[in-house]
Design an enzyme around this catalytic site. Structure first.
Site, PDB file in Angstrom:
ATOM      1  N   ARG A 189      -6.783   0.247   0.382  1.00  0.00           N
ATOM      2  CA  ARG A 189      -8.075   0.787   0.697  1.00  0.00           C
ATOM      3  C   ARG A 189      -8.145   2.028   1.071  1.00  0.00           C
ATOM      4  O   ARG A 189      -8.972   2.796   0.603  1.00  0.00           O
ATOM      5  CB  ARG A 189      -8.616  -0.125   1.937  1.00  0.00           C
ATOM      6  CG  ARG A 189     -10.169   0.230   2.288  1.00  0.00           C
ATOM      7  CD  ARG A 189     -10.718  -1.008   3.269  1.00  0.00           C
ATOM      8  NE  ARG A 189     -11.183  -1.834   2.492  1.00  0.00           N
ATOM      9  CZ  ARG A 189     -12.206  -2.112   1.554  1.00  0.00           C
ATOM     10  NH1 ARG A 189     -13.028  -0.779   1.509  1.00  0.00           N
ATOM     11  NH2 ARG A 189     -12.527  -3.115   0.857  1.00  0.00           N
ATOM     12  N   ASP A 233       0.753  -1.123   0.043  1.00  0.00           N
ATOM     13  CA  ASP A 233       0.080  -0.010  -0.114  1.00  0.00           C
ATOM     14  C   ASP A 233       0.829   1.154   0.055  1.00  0.00           C
ATOM     15  O   ASP A 233       0.412   2.406  -0.202  1.00  0.00           O
ATOM     16  CB  ASP A 233      -1.130  -0.159   1.364  1.00  0.00           C
ATOM     17  CG  ASP A 233      -1.918  -1.032   1.342  1.00  0.00           C
ATOM     18  OD1 ASP A 233      -2.191  -1.405   0.104  1.00  0.00           O
ATOM     19  OD2 ASP A 233      -2.552  -1.378   2.220  1.00  0.00           O
ATOM     20  N   MET A 257      -6.092  -3.058  -5.142  1.00  0.00           N
ATOM     21  CA  MET A 257      -5.764  -2.913  -3.736  1.00  0.00           C
ATOM     22  C   MET A 257      -5.314  -1.692  -3.222  1.00  0.00           C
ATOM     23  O   MET A 257      -4.827  -0.905  -4.025  1.00  0.00           O
ATOM     24  CB  MET A 257      -5.008  -4.066  -3.257  1.00  0.00           C
ATOM     25  CG  MET A 257      -5.265  -5.594  -3.491  1.00  0.00           C
ATOM     26  SD  MET A 257      -4.176  -6.911  -3.192  1.00  0.00           S
ATOM     27  CE  MET A 257      -4.995  -7.028  -1.366  1.00  0.00           C
TER      28      MET A 257
END
Length: 386
Positions: free
Chosen positions: A180, A135, A178
């Site tokens: 979030r 991330d 991906m």
């Protein structure tokens, strides 16, 4: 008596987390003060079960496999550690003559790193964090190992889907990435473009609130212009109230599970615009793909693993190995030691300067930042229709 070392993996794996393990083992062999090197099987929960496996003496052939093995070779967890658990960990480390504790993970793991360090105060136990997250949302660093490979994956599959949609331009294809709460991976899809007009034609990141009317208007314009449209969206798109655009499908305790954003948007396009649409959700394929592993990402993962061992042996504790860029035209990194309390659960979002004014694209500044991390160039394609 020599002192032992443990390595703990936390959270979701990446395509290079085992490369850091490689770096740790390789560096540990160079320090006589280190006795056994234990991999903790199954993350923080494995510590409490004293599930330690000696990995410091594996063969060179096994070592090399770590560089190209996805997932975590020692396992990971999202175990909810309590204050009492942290106190137990200290006693377990002392029992096994562990003086060096390395934790490899993202924001939650760095939080655990800081809490383990505090629990071990007063003992000669040195705790060092190693950044890891696809991330790219760990604060105080330029980027985290694991991100570049996930970025390379989303860029390459977007380029491939773009060629497919261009060949038969009859529908809108929505790819869900991906990430979030942070749009670093989603934004990387822009690297798929070889020239103006190439996919992706829209990029939606969670740092911007989703506006249904504006989205549908833009999709309609693109469809009328191109016939085939590729949209890349983050799994964490929220509305103006900060709520997911997709209703929750399941709740358990504090965890909420949502439906697929890409499926929701594809159905929205079909229902509201009468245009054929489909969705694609690679999901964990994007963090498990060794075939899309970035060589830069792999090398830097090895580097931070080695630096963590060096820091621990020098008796640094409560720190994380950083990755920052040196100034200059050539891409080089430094690995400063960052106090762990500067990192614990601070989430780094995509900055405004990397997002286009209309919120539907990514700026050139982001692509310039991203380019050296991908390692190899995105493949070129040929199209006789152009």
């Amino acid at each position: 008596m020599k002192n032992n070392m443990v390595i703990i993996h936390g959270g979701g794996p990446t395509a290079v987390i085992n490369a850091s393990l490689y770096g740790i083992i390789k560096e540990a062999k160079m320090h006589d003060e280190i006795g056994k090197v234990f991999g903790v099987i199954g993350g923080t929960e494995g510590v409490l079960h004293e599930d330690f496996k000696e990995i410091g003496q594996i063969s060179q052939e096994e070592m090399e496999l770590l560089l190209k093995t996805p997932g975590s070779a020692i396992g990971s967890s999202r175990y909810p550690v309590t204050d009492e658990d942290y106190r137990k960990m200290k006693d377990i480390f002392l029992k096994h003559n562990v003086r060096y504790v390395l934790l490899n993970g993202g924001n939650g793991t760095m939080d655990a790193c800081g809490k383990i360090q505090k629990a071990c105060e007063g003992e000669e136990i040195f705790v060092v964090g190693i950044p890891k997250t696809i991330d790219n949302d760990i604060s105080s660093i330029d980027h985290a190992p694991g991100f570049a490979s996930a970025a390379k994956y989303i860029a390459e599959i977007t380029a491939e889907v773009g060629q497919d949609v261009k060949s038969l331009p009859i529908h809108v294809c929505i790819i869900e990435s991906m990430g979030r709460n942070a749009g670093w991976i989603t934004a990387a899809s822009a690297a798929a473009r070889e020239k103006d007009g190439d996919a992706p034609h829209m990029i939606l990141v969670p740092e911007r609130s989703f506006n249904q009317e504006a989205f549908l208007k833009r999709v309609k314009e693109l469809y009328e212009e191109k016939g085939g449209v590729v949209v890349v969206v983050s799994e964490g798109l929220n509305d103006e109230h900060g709520e997911s655009i997709v209703p929750p499908v399941f709740k358990t305790g504090r965890s909420v599970y949502y439906g697929d954003v890409s499926a929701y948007l594809a159905n929205l396009v079909i229902r509201e615009l009468g245009i054929k649409a489909r969705n694609e959700k690679p999901g964990i394929l994007g963090r498990a793909s060794i075939s899309h592993q970035s060589s830069i990402d792999r090398d830097e993962a090895v580097l931070v693993g080695r630096k963590a061992v060096q820091a621990a042996v020098k008796e640094h504790t409560g720190v994380m190995i950083g990755l920052t860029r040196k100034e200059g035209e050539e891409y080089e990194v430094e690995t400063p030691l960052i106090p762990i309390d500067q990192v614990m659960l601070y989430e780094r979002k995509l900055p405004d300067e990397y997002i286009s004014e209309d919120g539907f694209d990514i700026t050139k500044k982001y692509l310039n930042w991203l380019k050296p991390l991908l390692g190899e160039e995105i493949p070129d394609f040929i199209n006789f229709r152009e």
